[in-house]
Design a protein around this motif. Structure first.
Motif, mmCIF file in Angstrom:
data_model
loop_
_atom_site.group_PDB
_atom_site.id
_atom_site.type_symbol
_atom_site.label_atom_id
_atom_site.label_comp_id
_atom_site.label_asym_id
_atom_site.label_seq_id
_atom_site.Cartn_x
_atom_site.Cartn_y
_atom_site.Cartn_z
ATOM 1 N N ARG A 78 0.839 -1.206 0.000
ATOM 2 C CA ARG A 78 0.000 0.000 0.000
ATOM 3 C C ARG A 78 0.875 1.259 0.000
ATOM 4 O O ARG A 78 0.609 2.210 -0.753
ATOM 5 C CB ARG A 78 -0.925 -0.011 1.220
ATOM 6 C CG ARG A 78 -1.795 1.229 1.337
ATOM 7 C CD ARG A 78 -2.763 1.139 2.493
ATOM 8 N NE ARG A 78 -2.092 1.068 3.793
ATOM 9 C CZ ARG A 78 -1.547 2.101 4.419
ATOM 10 N NH1 ARG A 78 -1.532 3.296 3.839
ATOM 11 N NH2 ARG A 78 -0.999 1.964 5.617
ATOM 12 N N LYS A 79 1.907 1.265 0.824
ATOM 13 C CA LYS A 79 2.813 2.415 0.866
ATOM 14 C C LYS A 79 3.590 2.537 -0.444
ATOM 15 O O LYS A 79 3.865 3.656 -0.907
ATOM 16 C CB LYS A 79 3.774 2.277 2.037
ATOM 17 C CG LYS A 79 3.117 2.499 3.392
ATOM 18 C CD LYS A 79 4.152 2.503 4.503
ATOM 19 C CE LYS A 79 3.553 2.912 5.836
ATOM 20 N NZ LYS A 79 4.571 2.970 6.907
ATOM 21 N N GLU A 80 3.944 1.411 -1.031
ATOM 22 C CA GLU A 80 4.658 1.440 -2.313
ATOM 23 C C GLU A 80 3.807 2.107 -3.382
ATOM 24 O O GLU A 80 4.319 2.828 -4.244
ATOM 25 C CB GLU A 80 5.005 0.010 -2.730
ATOM 26 C CG GLU A 80 5.796 -0.108 -4.013
ATOM 27 C CD GLU A 80 6.154 -1.552 -4.314
ATOM 28 O OE1 GLU A 80 7.341 -1.913 -4.218
ATOM 29 O OE2 GLU A 80 5.230 -2.330 -4.643
ATOM 30 N N LEU A 81 2.497 1.862 -3.330
ATOM 31 C CA LEU A 81 1.571 2.483 -4.285
ATOM 32 C C LEU A 81 1.183 3.900 -3.879
ATOM 33 O O LEU A 81 0.454 4.575 -4.613
ATOM 34 C CB LEU A 81 0.305 1.627 -4.406
ATOM 35 C CG LEU A 81 0.499 0.227 -5.007
ATOM 36 C CD1 LEU A 81 -0.785 -0.592 -4.876
ATOM 37 C CD2 LEU A 81 0.927 0.322 -6.467
ATOM 38 N N ARG A 82 1.654 4.323 -2.691
ATOM 39 C CA ARG A 82 1.346 5.652 -2.148
ATOM 40 C C ARG A 82 -0.153 5.822 -1.935
ATOM 41 O O ARG A 82 -0.732 6.881 -2.228
ATOM 42 C CB ARG A 82 1.908 6.754 -3.049
ATOM 43 C CG ARG A 82 3.417 6.708 -3.162
ATOM 44 C CD ARG A 82 3.967 7.842 -3.995
ATOM 45 N NE ARG A 82 5.413 7.794 -4.058
ATOM 46 C CZ ARG A 82 6.174 8.656 -4.722
ATOM 47 N NH1 ARG A 82 5.599 9.673 -5.382
ATOM 48 N NH2 ARG A 82 7.488 8.541 -4.738
ATOM 49 N N TRP A 83 -0.766 4.768 -1.421
ATOM 50 C CA TRP A 83 -2.188 4.791 -1.114
ATOM 51 C C TRP A 83 -2.394 4.935 0.388
ATOM 52 O O TRP A 83 -1.602 4.444 1.190
ATOM 53 C CB TRP A 83 -2.864 3.500 -1.556
ATOM 54 C CG TRP A 83 -2.979 3.319 -3.032
ATOM 55 C CD1 TRP A 83 -2.665 4.207 -4.009
ATOM 56 C CD2 TRP A 83 -3.459 2.142 -3.695
ATOM 57 N NE1 TRP A 83 -2.906 3.673 -5.247
ATOM 58 C CE2 TRP A 83 -3.399 2.404 -5.082
ATOM 59 C CE3 TRP A 83 -3.920 0.910 -3.259
ATOM 60 C CZ2 TRP A 83 -3.795 1.454 -6.030
ATOM 61 C CZ3 TRP A 83 -4.318 -0.026 -4.194
ATOM 62 C CH2 TRP A 83 -4.254 0.250 -5.568
ATOM 63 N N SER A 84 -3.495 5.564 0.747
ATOM 64 C CA SER A 84 -3.932 5.558 2.136
ATOM 65 C C SER A 84 -4.763 4.304 2.373
ATOM 66 O O SER A 84 -5.133 3.591 1.423
ATOM 67 C CB SER A 84 -4.780 6.796 2.426
ATOM 68 O OG SER A 84 -5.995 6.743 1.680
ATOM 69 N N ASP A 108 -7.818 4.653 0.399
ATOM 70 C CA ASP A 108 -7.631 4.340 -1.021
ATOM 71 C C ASP A 108 -7.773 2.839 -1.255
ATOM 72 O O ASP A 108 -8.436 2.407 -2.208
ATOM 73 C CB ASP A 108 -6.258 4.802 -1.503
ATOM 74 C CG ASP A 108 -6.128 6.315 -1.535
ATOM 75 O OD1 ASP A 108 -7.155 6.985 -1.729
ATOM 76 O OD2 ASP A 108 -4.999 6.806 -1.352
#
Length: 231
Positions: A38-44, A47
């Protein structure tokens, strides 16, 4: 007993008795990989929850947050499947994050082992000594022979074209030799493919679909409207 959470599971303190139970270990590994991806995709977390809802299986933001923080007691398989789809990775990569986690505990009371080895066991590429999943073995072998047969048939067609379009005798003879080799390879691969398909049927299974260039692997179906020959 205290535990310190990392992106992938828990890190043990110095105390010898600070060891997670197997279920907690598996859940922590999955949760850590969900968080990492999730962090790799820069999602919260919201998201990710929105993506799950788009798939048709809502997983609320607070559920995701509780899972990642270790406050959730269960993690159903269906949610792993949906989370993997939402995160654009395979479900197996959440359970066994190859490249991100060096070792995992495959089963209770077992020592940690290579994540790659555990993944191979999970998908059936490395079966246990007492395993009897013969149908899976036939499907895995079928996939290998299918690839070999497809490659041989494609090469056979190409060499046949080279025979037809050869500019001179030397080129034609070379193409004919190559054609003979690939024809033999295709015949052997088809024979192995047929053997595994027969074994799948004998075990009560349904063989995988065959691409049209390999239609001749299966025997032709009998026409129900054709009367049987009389003896």
């Amino acid at each position: 007993m205290t535990q310190r959470r990392s992106d992938h599971g828990y890190e043990k303190d110095d105390e010898d008795d600070d060891v997670l139970e197997w279920e907690d270990h598996v859940m922590a590994t999955v949760a850590g990989e969900v968080r990492r991806r999730r962090k790799e995709l820069r999602w919260s977390a919201q998201d990710l929850a929105d993506k799950c809802e788009e798939i048709g299986y809502p997983i609320p933001r607070n559920v995701i947050a509780n899972m990642e923080s270790g406050r959730r007691a269960v993690l159903p398989l269906v949610e792993i499947m949906v989370l993997a789809k939402a995160l654009r990775i395979s479900p197996i990569s959440l359970i066994y994050p190859v490249g991100y986690v060096a070792e995992v505990r495959q089963l209770p009371y077992e020592h940690p082992r290579s994540t790659w080895d555990a993944l191979q066991w999970f998908v059936g590429n490395s079966t246990a000594e007492d395993a009897t999943d013969y149908m899976l073995d036939h499907f895995l072998a079928h996939d290998l022979e299918l690839r070999a047969a497809q490659a041989a048939v494609e090469s056979e067609d190409y060499e046949r074209w080279k025979v037809r379009t050869a500019a001179n005798r030397v080129q034609r003879e070379a193409a004919e030799r190559a054609l003979a080799r690939y024809t033999d390879q295709a015949a052997r691969a088809k024979a192995e493919l047929r053997r595994h398909r027969d074994a799948i049927r004998e075990g009560g299974g349904i063989p995988p679909f065959l691409p049209s260039p390999l239609d001749d692997v299966d025997p032709p179906e009998s026409d129900p409207d054709t009367p049987e020959e009389r003896l």
